[in-house]
Motif scaffolding. Structure first.
Motif, PDB file in Angstrom:
ATOM      1  N   GLN A   1     -65.227   7.948  54.613  1.00  0.00           N
ATOM      2  CA  GLN A   1     -66.073   8.391  53.515  1.00  0.00           C
ATOM      3  C   GLN A   1     -65.268   9.079  52.424  1.00  0.00           C
ATOM      4  N   SER A   2     -64.442  10.042  52.802  1.00  0.00           N
ATOM      5  CA  SER A   2     -63.675  10.775  51.790  1.00  0.00           C
ATOM      6  C   SER A   2     -62.651   9.878  51.110  1.00  0.00           C
TER       7      SER A   2
ATOM      8  N   LEU B   1     -64.554   7.659  48.336  1.00  0.00           N
ATOM      9  CA  LEU B   1     -65.487   8.242  47.365  1.00  0.00           C
ATOM     10  C   LEU B   1     -65.124   7.912  45.918  1.00  0.00           C
TER      11      LEU B   1
ATOM     12  N   ALA C   1     -70.148   6.768  51.571  1.00  0.00           N
ATOM     13  CA  ALA C   1     -69.388   6.972  50.332  1.00  0.00           C
ATOM     14  C   ALA C   1     -70.136   6.407  49.128  1.00  0.00           C
TER      15      ALA C   1
ATOM     16  N   THR D   1     -65.569  14.018  46.786  1.00  0.00           N
ATOM     17  CA  THR D   1     -64.243  14.101  47.380  1.00  0.00           C
ATOM     18  C   THR D   1     -63.819  15.552  47.560  1.00  0.00           C
TER      19      THR D   1
END
Length: 509
Positions: free
Chosen positions: A69-70, A73, A124, A409
């Motif tokens: 996910q991070s 982003l 994300a 983020t």
């Protein structure tokens, strides 16, 4: 990059007539995504037993979601701007729902890890697009209030994850914590398709594929190093190698973005002191909230003796105070009256005071901790909406998706940093007070090795002292960083309001 005429007309038009209904729909989707950041923690014993998962397996089950996910982003935000925020929101909901189904039905550790990574891709897309849509459908007069509600949902999802997980595990098997996402995803898909207007920067150039790849690899590597540092040691080969790779790749990413005419992330944003100040504040709010909840869970269970569900219930006042204050619109009313710098300074000061109260008053019982949680919630309710609005207002509307990606983020980065740094302070203090012979690196191991009640009491006291030290360290970091963010924002406001001479330069105040 500038928006097309059609986008400019859309951005200058009045607020969308169904904006509050749309906000409710996207906040529901946002809540589901954020719950999955913390909901899995309480299921670790069940996963270990039913999937025969090792410690490393469980680590990857938790980290696969946040790492993917991070790392995606910024890429997701840029894609939303170029190809359409509504399209990306629908894609995110679909991927998140499919990933949740796969996770709930997983039969092995590897299947669950892969499913969690797929959920991270959908997450994300959702996290960046929801904030971008808020910016598109609300005018400036209502935007701060709308972002306040959006921030409330963000805080709520993070804080009540352990509580929801504990309740579900009391009545169902572990897979239910994922399957409850599916009805939300289906409702969200229908509502988004019918209600949310499409918006995009149709005049954008070809996609920055190399920039997307570099940002994903770089962010994932840095976040992985931060998350794994306390577990494997900051000087271990794994941590040092991934940190080096992350920094090196992000450096190449910056150079590449400065080189190309249509970058995914315009590095000139960082010349704006308003943007830099809001970025610093956003990282530190996430640092304080993520690190403190990580420590609180251990304090409630290891020191005060609560079960996981009981511990989750006792962290709820933090989320409830954020929700109560944001729903009253307190932050939205204070920003125009006090200004963004003062509002952020006040919020960060309250957050630091709450951390200090937990450290100094929460060691012997829940009363002091409750006070600290409520004060922290008040600080988060003031600071988060003001900083999210400052970040988004410092970025051109045509780049709203990138702005939301930056904001998301920073939250993931701050969470990882808070857990890593405050966890390292705790571990160092604990190790210095407890002899290595009884397992200084682990409280359960140390207690199991203790020979009598007196020794166990000394070990528990040492752990409580480590918690106090780490909470105080976090309080100082949040306070100092918050003041720095406020100063940068104040300077930016003065520079914007200063008279400009014939050469286009702001006159000295």
């Amino acid at each position: 990059m500038t928006a097309t005429a059609a986008e400019q007309n859309h951005l200058s038009s009045p607020s969308h007539p169904q904006r509050w209904l749309i906000l409710g729909v996207i906040c529901l989707a946002q809540l589901t995504v954020l719950l999955d950041n913390t909901v899995l923690n309480v299921a670790i014993p069940s996963l270990t037993q039913e999937l025969d998962a090792s410690t490393a397996d469980v680590q990857w089950m938790i980290n696969a979601y946040s790492l993917v996910q991070s790392g995606l982003l910024l890429t997701a935000g840029s894609s939303a701007d170029r190809y359409g925020r509504k399209k990306m929101l629908i894609a995110g909901l679909a991927l998140f729902g499919i990933g949740s189904l796969a996770a709930g039905l997983a039969q092995t550790s590897l299947q669950l890890i892969v499913a969690r990574a797929g959920m991270g891709i959908g997450g994300a897309l959702l996290m960046t697009t929801t904030l971008a849509v808020v910016v598109q459908i609300f005018d400036e007069g209502e935007r701060v209030k709308a972002i306040g509600i959006w921030s409330t949902v963000s805080s709520l999802g993070f804080a009540v994850g352990p509580l929801i997980g504990g309740v579900m595990l009391d009545h169902f098997w572990w897979g239910a914590i994922f399957l409850i996402n599916i009805p939300v995803a289906v409702i969200g898909l229908v509502a988004v398709a019918r209600l949310v207007p499409e918006s995009k920067n149709a005049g954008g150039d070809r996609p920055d594929l190399l920039g997307a790849l570099l940002s994903t690899i770089g962010m994932a590597s840095v976040v992985y190093a931060i998350i794994s540092g306390p577990e494997h040691g900051w000087t271990s080969g794994r941590v040092l190698l991934t940190a080096f790779v992350g920094v090196a790749v992000l450096t190449v990413f910056v150079l590449w973005e400065l080189h190309i005419p249509y970058p995914m992330l315009d590095m000139h944003f960082f010349r704006n002191q308003k943007f830099v100040g809001a970025v610093a504040g956003a990282i530190l709010v996430a640092f304080g909230m993520g690190g403190s909840l990580f420590l609180l869970t251990q304090q409630l269970q290891f020191v005060l003796g609560y079960e996981p569900l009981e511990a989750g219930l006792r962290t709820a006042p933090l989320a409830l105070s954020v929700v109560a204050l944001n729903l009253t619109g307190l932050g939205a009313r204070l920003v125009p009256r006090l200004g963004t710098p003062v509002t952020i300074a006040a919020g960060m000061s309250l957050l630091a005071a709450g951390l200090a109260a937990i450290a100094l008053l929460g060691g012997d019982g829940y009363g002091g901790m409750l006070l600290g949680l409520v004060v922290m919630g008040a600080g988060i309710a003031l600071a988060m909406p003001a900083m999210a609005n400052a970040i988004m207002s410092a970025i051109p509307p045509a780049k709203a998706g990138v702005g939301a990606g930056v904001n998301g983020t920073l939250a993931e980065f701050g969470n990882g940093l808070g857990v890593a740094v405050l966890g390292a302070v705790l571990g160092s203090r604990f190790a210095s007070l407890v002899p290595a012979a009884v397992g200084a690196a682990s409280l359960p191991a140390a207690l199991a090795s203790a020979t009598d009640a007196g020794e166990r009491a000394r070990i528990t006291d040492a752990f409580a002292s480590g918690l106090e030290t780490s909470q105080l360290f976090g309080a100082v970091a949040v306070l100092v960083g918050g003041m720095l963010a406020a100063v940068l924002l104040r300077r930016a406001e003065r520079a914007e309001s200063a008279p400009v001479d014939s050469a286009g330069r702001a006159a000295a105040a």
